[in-house]
Motif scaffolding. Structure first.
Motif, short mmCIF file in Angstrom:
data_model
loop_
_atom_site.label_atom_id
_atom_site.label_comp_id
_atom_site.label_asym_id
_atom_site.label_seq_id
_atom_site.Cartn_x
_atom_site.Cartn_y
_atom_site.Cartn_z
N SER A 552 -1.50 41.75 150.58
CA SER A 552 -1.13 42.38 151.84
C SER A 552 -1.04 43.90 151.73
O SER A 552 -0.86 44.58 152.75
CB SER A 552 0.21 41.81 152.34
OG SER A 552 1.23 41.99 151.38
N TYR A 553 -1.14 44.43 150.53
CA TYR A 553 -1.11 45.88 150.32
C TYR A 553 -2.37 46.31 149.60
O TYR A 553 -2.92 45.57 148.77
CB TYR A 553 0.11 46.28 149.49
CG TYR A 553 1.41 46.16 150.24
CD1 TYR A 553 1.93 47.23 150.96
CD2 TYR A 553 2.12 44.96 150.26
CE1 TYR A 553 3.11 47.12 151.66
CE2 TYR A 553 3.31 44.83 150.96
CZ TYR A 553 3.80 45.92 151.66
OH TYR A 553 4.96 45.79 152.36
N SER A 554 -2.84 47.51 149.89
CA SER A 554 -4.03 48.04 149.22
C SER A 554 -3.73 48.28 147.74
O SER A 554 -2.57 48.46 147.35
CB SER A 554 -4.46 49.34 149.89
OG SER A 554 -3.43 50.32 149.81
N PRO A 555 -4.76 48.28 146.89
CA PRO A 555 -4.53 48.39 145.44
C PRO A 555 -3.74 49.62 145.01
O PRO A 555 -2.98 49.56 144.05
CB PRO A 555 -5.95 48.41 144.87
CG PRO A 555 -6.75 47.63 145.85
CD PRO A 555 -6.18 47.98 147.20
N LEU A 556 -3.90 50.74 145.71
CA LEU A 556 -3.20 51.97 145.32
C LEU A 556 -1.88 52.16 146.06
O LEU A 556 -1.22 53.20 145.90
CB LEU A 556 -4.10 53.19 145.57
CG LEU A 556 -5.27 53.39 144.61
CD1 LEU A 556 -6.03 54.66 144.99
CD2 LEU A 556 -4.80 53.48 143.16
N TYR A 557 -1.49 51.18 146.86
CA TYR A 557 -0.32 51.38 147.71
C TYR A 557 0.92 51.73 146.90
O TYR A 557 1.64 52.68 147.22
CB TYR A 557 -0.05 50.12 148.54
CG TYR A 557 0.86 50.36 149.71
CD1 TYR A 557 0.34 50.62 150.98
CD2 TYR A 557 2.25 50.39 149.57
CE1 TYR A 557 1.16 50.87 152.06
CE2 TYR A 557 3.08 50.64 150.65
CZ TYR A 557 2.54 50.88 151.89
OH TYR A 557 3.37 51.14 152.95
N GLN A 558 1.19 50.96 145.84
CA GLN A 558 2.43 51.19 145.09
C GLN A 558 2.39 52.52 144.34
O GLN A 558 3.43 53.15 144.15
CB GLN A 558 2.70 50.03 144.14
CG GLN A 558 2.70 48.65 144.80
CD GLN A 558 3.77 48.50 145.86
OE1 GLN A 558 4.26 49.47 146.42
NE2 GLN A 558 4.12 47.27 146.17
N ALA A 559 1.21 52.93 143.91
CA ALA A 559 1.11 54.24 143.25
C ALA A 559 1.28 55.38 144.24
O ALA A 559 1.65 56.49 143.86
CB ALA A 559 -0.26 54.35 142.56
N GLY A 560 1.03 55.11 145.53
CA GLY A 560 1.07 56.16 146.54
C GLY A 560 2.43 56.78 146.74
O GLY A 560 2.54 57.94 147.15
N TYR A 561 3.52 56.03 146.47
CA TYR A 561 4.86 56.58 146.68
C TYR A 561 5.08 57.85 145.84
O TYR A 561 5.26 58.95 146.38
CB TYR A 561 5.91 55.54 146.28
CG TYR A 561 6.07 54.37 147.20
CD1 TYR A 561 7.20 54.24 148.01
CD2 TYR A 561 5.13 53.35 147.24
CE1 TYR A 561 7.38 53.13 148.82
CE2 TYR A 561 5.30 52.24 148.06
CZ TYR A 561 6.42 52.13 148.86
OH TYR A 561 6.59 51.05 149.67
N MET A 562 5.11 57.67 144.54
CA MET A 562 5.42 58.79 143.66
C MET A 562 4.31 59.84 143.66
O MET A 562 4.57 61.04 143.72
CB MET A 562 5.68 58.29 142.24
CG MET A 562 5.90 59.39 141.20
SD MET A 562 7.42 60.35 141.47
CE MET A 562 8.66 59.25 140.80
N LEU A 563 3.05 59.39 143.62
CA LEU A 563 1.95 60.36 143.54
C LEU A 563 1.86 61.19 144.82
O LEU A 563 1.68 62.41 144.78
CB LEU A 563 0.64 59.65 143.26
CG LEU A 563 0.54 58.99 141.89
CD1 LEU A 563 -0.76 58.22 141.75
CD2 LEU A 563 0.67 60.02 140.77
#
Length: 637
Positions: A552-563
């Motif tokens: 349900s989330y794009s592959p880079l979604y979780q990295a997007g927060y901090m980056l």
């Protein structure tokens, strides 16, 4: 094994800290103040290409509704042709005569189209992997395509086609099922075919595809059933058989190849798919599988986000940020009397949860406290209506399995125990949503975080919603967490532990999500990583990882927060610390400019060159100011 006291005893013993949060006064509503001054809106600069982006978005929505048999032969062909044709038309535009905002939109739209084509290529590669398991899928999906083409159905032919598919599906399913014990062996029979050799990931993807095909086929059948008596007479029985066959096959793949226990499959029957009795999907239970996109997929997605770093470089950035947070966490632990044992300090903080029923009031008070803090420093515009219109809802127990913490936007969605949860799940939810963890995240979800983002997107540069990215929306909310850390918002050691928990968490998200997609970390290893390095409750860690990899989330979604937060931090250093913009002007410009990769935000605000081919790479991590250690009130300006 560590034995915990019962939940009832813990509720009695836990110190309640909600009284430490300043109580919110009733919101005063001034109708005139909530109506904006209109002259600045009339004079707002426009992008030359805004009508083009709006037309593209409308056309794309039309085609998505028209070609609703997802992944069918016609849908794949039409969407590829659509993106290719739009790139051709876009390149016909006289780029040199566009204004700066128009040039930005030109590059953003071209970047969007290129990525769409790259994802279609990625989907083709995935389809090739599942094709040996689903040789009948295109034939079934084409039925819906034919209906959408308004071609009259031939009921006898449709019945024959479904009957043939039933035989094909059953033949595929039996390849994965063990031969019946004691069955007589016919020496003259041909040897039994062997099952295709596929990974758990591919088998899980195929099972999800089967659920999707069943839903689309059910839509096709219900369109004719009862309205065309000949159709119902011919097709009712074959349809029921093919629906059942697809369901049994998906269940076999999940049980025999993916390894989901039968009890979990039985418990989740009916949650997926679209036909009668649809769905043996794993829902929010069972093993976490995920679907890594590999190094090539990450390269495509990072290029789309205009980030000129390799995954390995980004992991190194995350490890550096984690080291800072760990150092600060140990300082807070020492202030709480635990020496360097930061996990013991975190355990103390987790046990400060409020009683069930009190969480909504606590969140309300934390939201108003954050708004007042921003008002006192004039850092960003929060319109009166944006304070009035947000709402609060509670997350269901089922949804909490993948969202163990807040979700937010126009409504803040609260994760907290419900009566039907087990004592263990109740306790983990209480501890994971304690007031000090919440202190650092309520504003992330509301103002000036996700709620204010959505509020501004609906009122400024609405066409740029097409270019939405987690690096802009999640990155911006995470940026505010770092910003408030720098400016003394967390006055107590307990609040610092709460803030650092999230900061460590966002570093960990980069590390485990990129390593997963590179094939270097399994979901189970990611869960343990969160428990060991961030101090997660295990159930919350499982929910976090399940949410990350359930599709349900794009592959880079979780990295997007901090980056994304670090990108904005670097841009703030360039523009605000240098004196080129005020805090308020900078933050308002980011919000009002609309969603887009942060590198393009930088180009727009600094009026840097934009060519038809794009913008210059931005190595933001090399321009970051050093993270600031906590000092009580020292950073207030």
């Amino acid at each position: 094994m560590i034995l915990r006291p019962s939940l009832a005893l813990l509720l009695l013993a836990a110190p309640l800290v909600a009284q430490d949060v300043p109580k919110a006064a009733p919101l005063r509503i001034d109708p005139l103040a909530s109506a904006p001054r209109l002259a600045p809106l009339v004079a707002r600069p426009e992008s030359d290409l805004a009508p083009v982006v709006e037309r593209f978005a409308a056309d794309q929505q039309s085609l998505t509704r028209r070609y609703d048999a997802t992944d069918s032969p016609a849908q794949r062909k039409r969407m590829r042709a659509f993106a290719t044709a739009w790139r051709t038309r876009l390149h016909e535009i006289d780029f040199d005569h566009l204004n700066q905002e128009g040039r930005a939109d030109y590059v953003l739209l071209d970047n969007y189209l290129k990525h769409n084509l790259a994802v279609l290529d990625r989907d083709d590669r995935k389809r090739a992997e599942t094709a040996p398991l689903l040789p009948f899928a295109d034939r079934l999906l084409a039925l819906q395509d034919t209906r959408r083409d308004l071609i009259a159905v031939d009921p006898p032919a449709a019945a024959r086609a479904l009957a043939q598919v039933v035989r094909q599906v059953d033949s595929m399913r039996t390849l994965f099922e063990p031969a019946a014990r004691g069955a007589a062996v016919d020496s003259s029979a041909r040897p039994r075919a062997s099952a295709p050799h596929v990974s758990r990931t591919v088998a899980n993807r195929a099972a999800e595809n089967l659920d999707q095909v069943r839903g689309i086929l059910g839509n096709w059948y219900r369109y004719y059933d009862g309205y065309d008596p000949q159709f119902t007479w011919w097709v009712k029985s074959p349809y029921a058989r093919v629906d059942s066959a697809l369901n049994r096959y998906a269940r076999t793949l999940r049980e025999r190849v993916v390894g989901i226990p039968p009890a979990i499959l039985a418990a989740n029957t009916g949650r997926a798919g679209g036909g009668p009795g649809a769905g043996a999907g794993p829902a929010n239970d069972g093993p976490i599988i995920g679907d890594p996109i590999g190094a090539e997929g990450l390269k495509d997605d990072l290029e789309h986000e205009m980030i000129p770093y390799t995954p390995q470089e980004l992991i190194a950035i995350a490890e550096r940020e984690y080291a800072f947070s760990l150092s600060e966490m140990k300082k807070a632990a020492r202030d709480l009397g635990f020496g360097d044992d930061w996990k013991a300090a975190m355990e103390k903080v987790k046990d400060t949860y409020v009683e069930p029923g009190q969480q909504p009031q606590m969140i309300r008070d934390l939201a108003r406290q954050a708004e007042a803090y921003f008002d006192a420093h004039d850092w960003v515009t929060i319109p009166p209506l944006a304070r009035e219109d947000w709402r609060m809802e509670m997350l269901s127990p089922e949804r909490q399995k993948v969202s163990p913490f807040f979700l937010g936007g126009e409504s803040i969605l609260v994760s907290y125990p419900t009566a039907e949860m087990t004592d263990e799940d109740k306790l983990m939810s209480l501890r994971g949503n304690n007031p000090h963890f919440s202190h650092a995240t309520v504003f992330h979800e509301l103002n000036p975080g996700h709620h204010l983002q959505g509020f501004m997107q609906a009122r400024y540069n609405q066409h740029r919603r097409l270019f939405g990215t987690p690096f802009w929306n999640e990155g911006q909310s995470l940026y505010w967490e770092m910003f408030l850390w720098d400016h003394g918002f967390h006055s107590s050691a307990e609040d610092r532990v709460g803030a650092l928990f999230w900061r460590m968490h966002r570093s960990a998200r980069i590390i485990f999500s990129l390593n997963f997609h590179l094939g270097k970390m399994t979901p189970d290893q990611a869960i343990q990583f969160l428990v060991d390095t961030v101090g997660f409750e295990r159930a919350n860690a499982e929910g976090e990882v399940r949410r990350s990899f359930n599709g349900s989330y794009s592959p880079l979604y979780q990295a997007g927060y901090m980056l994304g937060g670090l990108e904005l931090r670097a841009l703030h250093h360039e523009l605000v610390d240098s004196g080129k913009m005020t805090e308020r002007d900078f933050h308002d410009a980011v919000l009002q400019g609309g969603a887009m990769p942060i590198a393009m935000v930088r180009v727009r605000l600094e009026k840097l060159p934009i060519t038809r081919d794009g913008i210059a790479p931005w190595r933001f991590a090399e321009q970051l100011p050093p993270p600031l250690p906590w000092r009580s009130g020292a950073m207030l300006r």
